[in-house]
Every structure is written in C-alpha cells, then in structure tokens.
Design a protein around this motif. Structure first.
Motif, PDB file in Angstrom:
ATOM      1  N   ASN A   1     -59.199 -43.060  -1.931  1.00 61.60           N
ATOM      2  CA  ASN A   1     -57.991 -42.289  -1.623  1.00 61.60           C
ATOM      3  C   ASN A   1     -58.403 -40.913  -1.038  1.00 61.60           C
TER       4      ASN A   1
ATOM      5  N   SER B   1     -56.853 -37.064   0.278  1.00 66.49           N
ATOM      6  CA  SER B   1     -55.696 -36.147   0.226  1.00 66.49           C
ATOM      7  C   SER B   1     -56.044 -34.869   1.001  1.00 66.49           C
TER       8      SER B   1
ATOM      9  N   ASP C   1     -53.771 -31.403   3.310  1.00 70.03           N
ATOM     10  CA  ASP C   1     -52.736 -31.045   4.278  1.00 70.03           C
ATOM     11  C   ASP C   1     -53.246 -29.856   5.070  1.00 70.03           C
TER      12      ASP C   1
ATOM     13  N   VAL D   1     -53.643 -33.496   7.524  1.00 69.94           N
ATOM     14  CA  VAL D   1     -54.367 -34.736   7.248  1.00 69.94           C
ATOM     15  C   VAL D   1     -55.821 -34.534   7.614  1.00 69.94           C
TER      16      VAL D   1
ATOM     17  N   SER E   1     -52.389 -44.330   6.930  1.00 73.86           N
ATOM     18  CA  SER E   1     -51.319 -43.517   6.315  1.00 73.86           C
ATOM     19  C   SER E   1     -51.799 -42.150   5.898  1.00 73.86           C
TER      20      SER E   1
ATOM     21  N   LYS F   1     -53.948 -41.513   3.869  1.00 81.72           N
ATOM     22  CA  LYS F   1     -54.257 -41.484   2.441  1.00 81.72           C
ATOM     23  C   LYS F   1     -55.401 -42.436   2.057  1.00 81.72           C
ATOM     24  N   TYR F   2     -55.526 -43.545   2.805  1.00 85.82           N
ATOM     25  CA  TYR F   2     -56.437 -44.576   2.362  1.00 85.82           C
ATOM     26  C   TYR F   2     -57.523 -44.758   3.407  1.00 85.82           C
TER      27      TYR F   2
END
Length: 1456
Positions: free
Chosen positions: A1362, A1364, A1366, A1368, A1392, A1394-1395
C-alpha cells in the motif's frame, strides 16, 4: 589694583590739583571726606597701623605699573541711563586715597615710592599678628582685606621682577585731545592737548603730514609745553592754513597720534554752491611733465600749469596727486604745492618705491581733468662692485606685543650674481642703532621678527647679499608699535563724550583664575627656515593678562617639548626656528598667568617643514610692439599656476650686446608694459621674470628683435578701422540688453584692440543724446549694456579702435525695446566666422546664444543657401543637432557663393536663427597649403604649416578644437619666417582632437588636421622607431638552471648582423670569458648565453646584456637580489646535490600516502637507478616492518598497504634503499597533524561514497538511513534537524549497522516534521546528505512487503504493498540500487494511487538480490527494502513436473 586712580589722573606721574575744574574738585573733596569717614570706621574695627595703610596705598598705586603680569581688561568708565544714553563717567574708588588725602608733597611721594617694596614685604609677616587684634567687621571689609592679602602674597614672589625699569614704562596716551576749529581770516587759533607717558613723550606737530618748524616760519607758529600740556598757536590765519593738523607723541614704549582740523573762512569772498550756481569751469592742464628718470637718493619735481576759466579770484580747485592710482599724502618723502596756476609734486629722496605712473587730477565744481606720466627710478651706485640692488616696499604685518612679520620685494638688479639671501635690520624709535635680526641670509621675502619689547616702536629695513657683497639698505618701513592689536584699535578709537557728571563706584577684588585652552590654533606660514603659529585667546582667563607657552612634538610620537622654556610669549602668534627640514611636527599652546598654567590647546595637524610656496614658472611668449621713437610696448603671457604673484620685471638688451638692463625697478602686475628710455633706431630684444615671496622665476624666452621707431608714420600706413555693422540683440532683461555686431570690413592696417558702445533713448520717435556704455574697450564683439529702463526704446552705435585710434561710429541700430524675454526657446547664436574655405568644404565657427531660454542649450542646427537665392531656400545641413560650436560643411559646389546661419535648441524647441554670414565663395585659392605632420630623427612629432602670403603684422594662431592654444603644457609652438610648427611635448590620449592653424592679416589662410586615436597610435609607433632604433628581441634576458645546478643566462635577438657586439655587464662591471663565465653568441639563431657553474654570495646583483649593431642598440637586464637571488641560489645548490644523489639508488618520488576509494591506505614511493643488489627496508618508529622489498619490477614503485587503519597505525614511516653505490632515505611523518590529514582524506572518501538519505517506515516509527562503502570507527557524523544538531534520547536514537548509518524516530509527532541531514566531518568543509520529513502528506510505504522472499526457479512471484501520500507519490522499483524498467519479465503496476504491485513472471537465479521500492513526492521520500532468494529446481523434480504436465495435457485432449 586696576582703577586705583581716577581716569583723568591715570598714568600721570605729575598730576596736581591745579588741573582740576571746579566740578571735579568738588567731587573729589566729597570723595575724600567719605574716604576719611570710612577710614575712621575701619580703624575702630581693625587696629591697623600706619604701615598697613601705606601698604594698601602702595598696592593700589603701583600695581598697574610694577606688576609684570598683564593687566586685566580695563573696565568701562561710561555711565548709562535706562535708554543706554551716556550720562557721565564712572570713577571707581581707588584704594590708595589715604596717601593723596594726607596732602603729601611730591618729594614725600617719591620717597614713599622708593620704600614701597620694603613696606610690602614687612606687611606680609605682620599681617598675621594684626589679624588677631582685628575685631569682627562687616562682610564687605573682610572680603577686601582677604583680597588685598592674597594679592600681596602673589606679588612678593615676583617682587624682583616688579622693580625693573620696563615695568614702570608705558606708551603715550592722550588725556585731552586737540579739538577742531573754524576761524575767520586774520584771527589766531590755539590747539592744545594733554599727554601722559613714561619716559616723557616727545611731541611733534604736523600740518598735512609735514612737520611744523617754527624757525622756518618766524612769528607764524608758536609751540609750548608745560606740565605735559602741549599747544600749537597759529598767528593771523589765512586761507593756506586750512588743513588737517596732527600731533604725535612718541617714547620708547610706542607712538600715538591724534588729529584736529582748522578751517579758515574768508570774511570778504565766500564761494558757496549757491554763488557758483550756473558757472561752468573749463580746466586745461598745459606744460605738463613727461616721462622722467631718476636715481635713488636724488630729488625730483613734477609740475604742470593749470588754466581754469572763468578765472575767479582766490578760487582754489581740488588738487590731488596719485601714484599707480593710489592717492598721495604730504609726507617727508613727497611734498605738494599749489601756487594758483601751477601744481607741483616734489619727491625729496627718490627710492624705487617712488617708481610708477603719476597722475595729476584737478577737480572743479563741474568736472575734472587728469594728466599722467611715468617716473622711473634706477638703483643708486652700489657701495661694493657687483653687489645687488636694494630691496623695496618693506612693510610690517601682524604686529603684536612681541612679534611682527616683515615683508619686502626682491630687487630687479642682482649685480651679475644670484642673490644668496636677505638680512633684516630693526631700529627702536628714538635711537639710531640698527641691529640685525637674522644671523644667516634668508631667501624667502618674508621674515617673522620676534623678541620685541611690548610698548616700544620700531622701524625695519632689508639688505640683499650675493657673493660680491651687501646691497644698500632699503627704505625704512613705517613705524610699528609692539602692542596688542586690540589695544592699538582702542587707542585709535574716539573717546567717550564728556557729560560733566562723575559717578563714583567701588569694585570688588577677584581671585586669580587659571586660563583655559587657546582656540583656533593653526599654522599660518611654513617655510624651510621657520614655521609661524597663530591662535586666539581663551574665553576663560580671569581679569588679568595672559601669556603663552608653545610646545612641539615630532609627528608620530607623543613626546611634547616646550619651545619657549624661559620666557612665555605675550602675543597670540609665534615663530619657530631651527626645525629639521623635511620632518613633520605637531604643535600646541598653553596659557599661563599668576594663577598657573592652563590645559594645552588642540594639537595642529602634522606640518612638514619646507617651502610651501613655489617659485613661479617663467612667463610665456614675449611680444614687443612699436610705440614711439624711444619706447616699445612689451606684452607677455602670464606665468602659469603662479601663487601669490607679486609682479614682473622686464629686461631689455641691444641686439648683439648680450647685456640686459632692467626696464622697471618696481614690479608690475599687468602683462603689458611700456619700456621707455630706448635709443631710436636700435634693435632690442626683451625678456620677463616673474616674482613672488619665494623668489624670481627663470627668464622667459627672448622676444624677437624689434627696431625702435614710431609706430604711426614710420612708412607703414596705419589708420583707424571702419565702423562695425550688423548690430543685433542677443538677450534682453528688465534693465540691460546684450548686443552683438560684426567686425569692420577694414581694420585699418593694425589689429583691433577693442570696441566702444554708445546708446541713446528714443522717446516718441525722437532720439536723445548719446551716452557711453563702456569706458574701457571690450575685446569681444558682444557687450551687455546695463542701467537701462524697462519698456523704453533705445538705439545703439559701436566704434572700433586700434593702435592708430578710435574709428567713426557705426550707423545707429534699429530701435529696440528693453523688455525681458520670456520665450522658452533659446536666443540666436552670434559671431559666426568662416575658415578653411576650399572648393567643396569649409568650417563654420560660432558662439552659443547668450539667452538660454527655459532650459540649457543642448544642440545646434546649421542652415545653408545660395547667396542670391530667396529666403525660402534655406535648408538644413545637419539632421541631428551638434553639440560643438563648430562644424565642417562638406556639401559645397565649387564656384558657388553661399551664406550660412545657425539655430540653437533646448528642450522647449529650436530658437531664432542667427544673423547670416557674409557671402562665401567655394573655391580653393592658389597657394593654399595644408598642415603636414612630420616626425624627425629624434622622434619628435610636429604639425607644420607654411604660408607665403604673410604681411608684417601676420601671426600664426594654433587652436585645438578651434580654441586657441594658450597653455604650452602639451603643445609648444615655434614660428620662424613663413613657417610655424606645433610640437607635441608628450603625445598622449589627451592630445586627440582637431588642430587648426590660421594666419592673421591674410586672405583667410588656414588649415586643420584631425588627430584620431588610430592616427596617434601610428604616429607614436613611428616616433619610437625614429627616436630609439633598437635591435628587436624575441625574448628578454632570462635565467634557467641546468644539470649539476649550472646557471644559464640567455636571450634571443630577433635580428642581428654578424657585426653585432655584445657586452656582458654585472653591477656596472664588464664581464669577460673565463673559468667562471662561459659566453656564447650564435649569430645564426641570435641566441646569446652566459653560463655559470654555481652562484656565490657575491653574484647577487643585476646582470645585463648590452647589444649593439651599428646605430641600433638594445639591452636587457635581470635583477637577482634579495629573496629572488636566495631562492635561485638554493635551487642551484639543491640541483647540484640532487645530481650527486641520483648517481646511486634514489627516490624519484619520495614516500607519500594514497587513500583508495575502498578506504585502503597505501604508502608508496618511486625509485630509480636500481640494480639487483639494491635492497629496500621499511621502518615504523625506528623498527623494521615487513613490506614490499622486491625491486625487480619495471615500474620502480614500492608500496606498503595499511588495511583498516586506526590510531595504532600512527607513527613515523621510513624507507631506506641502498647498495654498494650508496643509499637514499625517504621519511613520512604520520603523527599528530599528518595522521589527522590522512584520516580526514579517508573520511572524505567515506562521505563521498554515502548514498542519499532515505526514509523507511518501521513498526516503531520512522528510520532515516544512508549506506557507505566503508565505515571506520573514528568517523565523526552529526545528525541535524532543522539545521540544529539533534540531542539523542530514548525516542530518537542513532547507530551503525554494518555500512548503514541510521537515525530512528520512535512514535513520530508533528514536531518531528522538517528537514533532516547527516553531516560527515572530514576536517575541511564536510559533506551533508539531507531529506525532508513532511508527516502524513509525505510519500509512505504503508506495508505489505516481506523482508525476505525465498522462491524456486520457474515460479511466478507477485508482491503488493500500500502507498500513501498527497500528492500521489512517484513509485520506483530498484534492484541492487539500480532502477528496474517494466518489461515481460518484470511487471510493475501502480493502481488508484494506493496499490503498487511487483511481479516476476518466471523467476530464475539472476533474480536473486536486494530489491527496494522508492516512493517520493514534494513532501518527502520513503523506501522499503526486501530480499529475493531463488533456489534451483532438481532434475527429478523437473521430470515429475514434465510428466505431470504431459498427463494433464493428455487428459485435456481426450476430454475434448
């Protein structure tokens, strides 16, 4: 005490009650009675003896006369009312009243004065006992007694000084001055005055500054003197007795004069302004005196007949005599007489001071007439043959109490030998003894005389001396008194009016006050013989006088020395002698009085002893002009930059005699002089010298020879010029107008010397009377007429003048209104001139407008048209405005006639055009020549211009940028016959410009030459080649070291013939071939060399190779001194030793160390000249260590490796190489600083090998880490957070794992955000790796990746984690620190935002390794690491798999 005697008795030793008026006698009697009653009360309260009373009397009477301490400022004796009106005198109570009230006779008074000193001393010792018997008195009496006691105590210390004779003396003073009288004819008049002073003054009466001698006029004058009352009685006054009378009192302490006028009125004929109304006197001076010549010591009379009409009986005009425009007064040197029809001036004893232009001025009611002629005074015969003439104009300046500056002018005649200096003599008034003031002659025409006695008067004279002897003394100076300037001003002032009232006051005694600091100390004059200081008295100085001590110190030190140690000076000026020339000093001054010595003043700036005034430069070009049959007008160019110029001496010599005689014996300040007394028909040359106080300049260049004859009528046609024309207005304001006009078409055969302008007012069209606008001629063709009236109309006319006279006036101009111009644009330019006319070009010159407009003029436009064309045909020559006042016009057509005009512009626009020029024909006249530039064999650059159309009055005028060259600093002009040459003194960039030459009194002969920067450079190169023919050199003299340390000096000539000669010079001594010096000269290559085996101490100096090849020469020098020589000598010796060392095994490169990128340390050296038997031994701190001793390799390099170096490896390393030829040693010190430098270099390698700082999320928090190639325990690192060093705690820790350096932050908080850095220390600048930790917005790897993955070959691997952050984050996958690119084998996805997934489709053994995922955005970077281990598949397993695969395929096929 000051004020102890009433003002009318002050300083009177002879006073008596008989001199008192009734009012004064009454006032004094009241004063005595009050004094007696006061004395009675004093006796009752304080039983004072008669001796104390006498002591008080002595204190009051004699203090002002006997005390050597200067008096305090005198109090005023004027009484004022509320409106500051004088109502009477204020007379203070004097302390010695008991003596005069007792009625002592003069004899008793004298006896009392003789015993005053004894009484004063006795009272000092008895005052103590008397005070015990004194009862308590009033506060006022106690203060008085205390003050008197203090005063007597101070005076007892100075008693031996008090009784000297000088302290009893004082200068004359007029108690009662003579008053002026107006009497009728035939009446008697009596002038009287009262004078005080000691010694008794000598009184002399003067009439119009001429001594009155009663014996010369028996019965006319009667002089009387009684009890210091002096009177002059004039019997039966007549009109000639109307005069100013002066009475002079003089003694050894000084001189004082006062004046009174006597006016004698006629009882019968009295001409008043009313009675003479309407009478116009006509005055004519006839039978005047001519140019006169005299000799020092002779008597000369100048006289002229004066005719005045109408002739009124006994009417006397005002008769005045002037010398050089200075009004003369009757004195012992000159006497004036008027006989009714003749004015006479008698010079009783000629001196050179009497030389000058004498003018007689006769003034009547309506007008005046003048008559002038020059008087020349030659030197008297010298007492010693060859001695110089006497100095002149001896004056005294800055006279003070004990000091005066004497100045004079140098004589024109030096006797044939230069003047060595001057002696100053002084004589005290009343004596005939002259004493010399200076022991050695001084060259400066100014000298400070010190040591004067205050109050005495002196006169001075000066004598010049050369090697032949002493000159006659100069005329004595005016009498000067040694006294304070303030006292001199006070004595010259008028006394207060008498009001008939006396007011008596009492003064309180004052304690002594130590004076303050002197103010405004400065060096007013500094020469190599003396330095003069001046200052101002301090404000705080008490009531008594002050004196001064002067101190000096050498600049740069603080050692002050008192100059006048024995006697303090009284004047605020002081001259210091015996100072070292060229040395710098500072000065300061202290005040002193009876109370003590005050603080010093502020010190002056450093002053270097030496002459600050330079002798003036020689005057410029001397031009003689014919005048009369016995005179020539000589003019010259003033000395440049001359300071304090006194004037000029002119000398003349008959051509061929080589003997110059002075034309004037008194310096003239003008640059033009008429030399009289010349022989008609003889030819003379002239020269001029300038002088100031520093001395006489060098003589100017001799003028051209000129024959003495009259200028007008001598066969040369001369006439006055024709009228000017073209009068125009250039500017107009409320009360003045600026006019311009054009030069006359015919100048009369002689140069125009000036113009005269007349104006008249026009009222209602009717012109008025002409008035002169200028009395003195103006040389420019523009003039401002002032004192006009606004809004009035005027007409003007102009006349031109030359040596033949003033021409007729021009026609009246147009009528102009005098009103102020307010237009914004500028006025018209003026004075347009055309020069250098050729077939297609000419140069137009003009002057800018007088009226500028609202803004300054910033450019000009030139217009042109054909002469016969219409007004509309004007066209511009230049589209862009020019800034110069000249322009070369190149658009002419040959044979055409043109006119030109100019317009000026400013920011507001273009102004009115100028008046057009006269028509100009574009043609090149026959015989026209141009300026030719020439360079002679000496390299001198000159511009040459020749003209064949010269007239006798023609002159060559050279200009730069069309401004006449008057300063010969850069250009020297030489003219001979029809050729003129302008020579460049020192050609440089400042000489760039346009040079032109015009010839006057010709038909416009002129030419110009433009010297540009390129042209100047070319001329300088040619000049240098002409002036200095040289042998060109390829290289300058150089030195180099050869094998065995030999020294080679060499240079190479570019071109030299076989006949060239070389001289080898060392310190001005020629060297020759020998054992020490080997010289070679290769004539084919031009290489010249000299070889020395070695350098010794005596070889320090300058080596020079001098080349000569015919006329051409050259030389090159090499200076080997000081550190340069020592360095070369050491290097030579070293090379010699090295040569001997290298004969056996030796080190080519000495022992050093090297740190590899892997942080291994190698000690290495390079060796040479080795053989099989050569051995190498390594040592550390004197102990042998095992190293590389094999010398059979080709590179000749020996190494000693130190792996994983630490502190124990520090020490002194040594390697020794030896065989049968010798040995060589090399040492390397790796202790202390050497070891630190080694470790720092290793630390630098470690720091450079570090990886970028990364962030890794762990279960505990965040870890920051960086990898290095090698870690040493001595490495120093510092972790920083926000540029501050981190203080480690249980939550924040740092450590090292293998080659990883990490920082662990457990449970991070908001405060942990920010910039982190790891700093590696290497002893220099260090190295930092940084990373930004930005919290939740920072890119993160949330989890999902294992630490280690073990997988068999041929299988597929898929890992997901995962992400994370911001914005991206960017995702990068790394294998062994190298980025992986997605392909068929590696498949990487980021979905996405995320992954992130990582897939290996078929794992093989090459996929084993260290993998990382790196995520980053603008807030931070983080990485996660994992390791993949692949295991191979065994053969049986592969066979089973293959069978299984086969069976599955078969099943599938059968089912289908």
């Amino acid at each position: 005490m000051s004020g102890s005697i009433p003002f009318y008795q002050k300083q009177h030793r002879h006073y008596d009650r008989c001199y008192r008026s009734k009012e004064v006698e009454s006032a004094v009697s009241q004063y005595q009675s009050s004094s007696s009653s006061y004395a009675t009360r004093s006796r009752a309260s304080a039983s004072l003896g008669a001796s104390r009373g006498l002591s008080a009397s002595y204190s009051g009477l004699e203090e002002s006369r006997l005390s050597p301490i200067p008096k305090r400022a005198k109090p005023t004796y004027l009484a004022m009312d509320k409106e500051n009106q004088i109502i009477g005198y204020v007379v203070p109570i004097f302390r010695g009243s008991q003596e005069y009230a007792s009625g002592l006779s003069d004899t008793e008074e004298a006896r009392m004065k003789e015993s005053a000193g004894y009484m004063a001393r006795r009272n000092l010792f008895t005052s103590g006992l008397e005070m015990e018997r004194t009862e308590q008195t009033s506060r006022k009496v106690s203060v008085r007694h205390s003050a008197e006691h203090i005063s007597l105590s101070k005076r007892s210390e100075e008693y031996h000084k008090c009784m000297n004779e000088d302290s009893l003396m004082h200068a004359p003073e007029f108690v009662i001055k003579p008053r002026s009288h107006t009497v009728w004819e035939k009446q008697c008049v009596r002038l009287h005055c009262t004078v005080s002073g000691w010694p008794d003054p000598r009184v002399v009466w003067y009439k119009n500054n001429v001594t009155i001698d009663p014996m010369a006029h028996p019965g006319k004058y009667k002089l009387q003197s009684s009890y210091n009352v002096h009177s002059l009685e004039i019997d039966r006054c007549d009109f000639d007795d109307t005069a100013q009378y002066r009475v002079s009192a003089m003694n050894s302490r000084g001189e004082l004069s006062t004046f009174a006028s006597v006016v004698v009125k006629s009882m019968f004929i009295k001409y008043s302004s009313q009675s003479l109304y309407g009478i116009t006197f006509e005055t004519h001076i006839v039978d005047g005196f001519g140019v006169s010549f005299g000799r020092e010591g002779e008597t000369m009379s100048l006289g002229a007949m004066v005719i005045i009409s109408p002739n009124l009986a006994r009417y006397q005009p005002e008769v005045q005599w002037y010398r050089d425009d200075v009004l003369l007064q009757t004195s012992k040197w000159c006497q004036m007489h008027w006989s009714g029809d003749k004015a006479t001036l008698t010079l009783t004893h000629l001196n050179k001071e009497d030389e000058g232009l004498y003018t007689l001025r006769i003034t009547t009611k309506t007008k005046y007439e003048t008559y002038s002629a020059y008087v020349f005074v030659r030197d008297a015969d010298a007492e010693v043959e060859g001695a110089p003439g006497a100095p002149l104009d001896v004056t005294c300046q800055d006279a003070s109490k004990d000091y005066v500056i004497v100045t004079w002018k140098q004589p024109a005649v030096d006797g044939g030998n230069s003047i060595l200096g001057y002696f100053v003599d002084r004589c005290e008034v009343g004596t005939t003894h002259w004493s010399q003031c200076n022991d050695t002659p001084i060259k400066f025409a100014r000298f400070p005389v010190t040591g004067l006695v205050e109050g005495r008067s002196y006169t001075f004279r000066v004598r010049a001396v050369n090697k032949s002897g002493m000159s006659r003394p100069s005329r004595t100076s005016e009498v000067v008194a040694a006294m304070d300037p303030a006292d001199r001003t006070r004595m010259r002032g008028s006394s207060a009016p008498w009001t008939g009232q006396i007011i008596v006051t009492e003064e309180e005694p004052a304690e002594g006050v130590v004076p303050g600091r002197p103010k405004e100390l400065e060096v007013t004059e500094a020469t190599k013989n003396y330095v003069v200081l001046s200052w101002k008295a301090p404000g705080e100085r008490g009531h008594e006088g002050i004196m001064y001590y002067v101190e000096k110190c050498v600049s740069g030190t603080d050692s002050w020395q008192r100059v006048n140690t024995e006697i303090p000076v009284k004047s605020p000026r002081y001259a210091l002698f015996d100072l070292a020339e060229g040395k710098a000093y500072r000065f300061r001054v202290r005040c002193c009085n009876s109370a003590g010595v005050g603080e010093p003043s502020e010190a002056t700036e450093a002053t270097t002893v030496g002459d600050k005034l330079d002798i003036p430069s020689a005057p410029g070009r001397v031009v003689p002009t014919r005048n009369t049959d016995t005179s020539v007008v000589v003019s010259w160019e003033a000395s440049r930059n001359a300071k304090e110029l006194v004037g000029y001496y002119i000398e003349a010599s008959i051509v061929g005699s080589n003997t110059f005689e002075p034309c004037n014996n008194k310096p003239v300040k003008a640059t033009r002089f008429v030399c009289h007394g010349l022989v008609t028909g003889e030819s003379y040359v002239f020269r001029v010298k300038a002088l100031n106080a520093a001395g006489l300049s060098e003589c100017s260049q001799e003028s051209e020879a000129i024959k003495v004859k009259a200028a007008i009528g001598g066969g040369i046609p001369h006439a006055s010029p024709t009228p000017p024309y073209g009068i125009s207005v250039l500017e107009c304001v409320r009360d003045s107008m600026v006019l311009a006009w054009k030069q006359p078409t015919f100048i009369g055969g002689a140069d125009i010397t000036g113009y005269f302008v007349d104006y008249r007012e026009v009222i209602n069209g009717v012109p008025g009377k002409w008035h002169e606008a200028n009395v003195k001629a103006v040389s420019d063709r523009a003039y401002r007429v002032s004192d006009l009236k606004e809004n009035r109309k005027y007409q003007f006319q102009v006349r031109a003048a030359n040596m033949a006279g003033v021409g007729i006036p021009s026609l009246p101009s147009e009528t102009f209104i005098c009103e102020e111009w307010t237009i914004a644009v500028p006025g018209p330019p003026h004075d347009l001139q055309v020069t250098e006319v050729r077939a297609n070009t000419l140069v137009l010159l003009f002057k800018p407008p007088v009226y500028q407009g609202r803004d300054p003029v910033n450019g000009f436009y030139v217009d042109i048209k054909e002469a016969d064309a219409e007004e509309e045909a004007w066209r511009g020559v230049n589209e862009k405005a020019i800034s110069t006042n000249y322009m070369k016009i190149k658009i002419l057509k040959e044979g055409e006639t043109y006119v030109f005009r100019v317009r000026a512009q400013n920011k507001a626009g273009v102004g009115k055009a100028s008046e057009p020029t006269e028509p100009v024909l574009a043609e090149t006249k026959p015989g026209t020549t141009e300026i030719v530039v020439d360079i002679d064999d000496d390299g001198v650059i000159s511009m040459n211009f020749a003209c064949s159309n010269l007239t006798p009055d023609s002159k060559f005028v050279w200009s730069k940028n069309y401004k006449e060259i008057t300063d010969e600093t850069r250009i020297t002009v030489a003219t001979s016959g029809e050729k003129s040459k302008a020579i460049f003194n020192m050609p440089a960039e400042d000489d760039i410009g346009i040079y032109s030459c015009a010839v006057t009194h010709t038909n416009g002969e002129s030419s110009s030459y433009t010297l540009s920067a390129e042209e100047l450079k070319k001329l300088l190169e040619i000049s240098h080649d002409h002036k200095f023919p040289i042998i060109p050199l390829k290289t300058e003299l150089a030195v180099e070291l050869q094998e065995k340390g030999r020294v080679r000096f060499w240079l190479q000539a570019e071109k030299i013939s076989a006949n060239g000669k070389i001289e080898y010079v060392f310190n001005d001594n020629t060297l020759s071939q020998g054992e020490k010096y080997k010289m070679n000269f290769n004539k084919d290559t031009g290489v010249i060399e000299m070889i020395m085996e070695s350098l010794l101490q005596e070889d320090e100096g300058t080596f020079t190779f001098q080349l000569q090849d015919g006329k051409a020469t050259n030389q090159s020098s090499l200076v080997l001194i000081g550190e340069v020589f020592k360095g070369l000598q050491k290097e030579s010796e070293f090379m010699c030793k090295e040569w001997h060392r290298k004969q056996g095994p030796h080190f080519v490169e000495y022992l050093s160390y090297e740190v590899t990128p892997e942080c291994c340390v190698f000690l290495k050296c390079k060796v040479g000249n080795i053989k099989k038997e050569t051995v190498a031994l390594w040592y550390k701190d004197g102990r042998e260590v095992k190293g590389d001793g094999n010398l059979t390799f080709a590179e000749g390099v020996l190494n000693l490796e130190i792996a994983q170096i630490s502190k124990k490896d520090a020490g002194v390393y040594e390697i020794v190489m030896k065989d049968d030829r010798g040995k060589d040693t090399s040492t390397l010190n790796l202790t202390e600083q050497g070891f630190r430098d080694l470790m720092n270099e290793m630390f630098s390698h470690i720091a450079n090998s570090s990886t970028a700082l990364k962030i890794q999320s762990t279960e505990e928090g965040i870890r920051l880490y960086s990898f290095v190639s090698y870690y040493n325990e001595a490495l120093q690192v510092t972790w920083h957070h926000k540029d501050s060093a981190i203080a480690f705690t249980d939550r924040i820790k740092s450590g090292v794992v293998g080659e990883q350096l990490w920082l662990q932050i457990t449970e991070p908080t908001e405060k942990d955000k920010g910039k982190y850095a790891i700093e590696f220390h290497d002893g220099k600048g260090g190295l930092k790796r940084t990373v930004e930790l930005a919290g939740q917005d920072r890119a993160r790897v949330a989890g999902g990746l294992p630490d280690v993955v073990t997988i068999q070959e041929l299988k597929a691997l898929n890992l997901t984690c995962n992400i994370s952050g911001d914005p991206v984050p960017e995702v990068v996958w790394l294998k062994n620190e190298r980025e992986i690119v997605s392909d068929d084998h590696y498949i990487m996805k980021f979905e996405s935002g995320k992954y992130a997934s990582f897939t290996i489709t078929t794992v093989n053994t090459t996929d084993s390794g260290k993998y990382s995922i790196l995520v980053k955005n603008k807030y931070g970077t983080e990485s996660a690491d994992f390791t993949i281990n692949t295991s191979p598949i065994h053969l049986k397993t592969m066979q089973c798999q293959n069978k299984l695969t086969f069976r599955l395929k078969k099943v599938l096929n059968s089912s289908t």
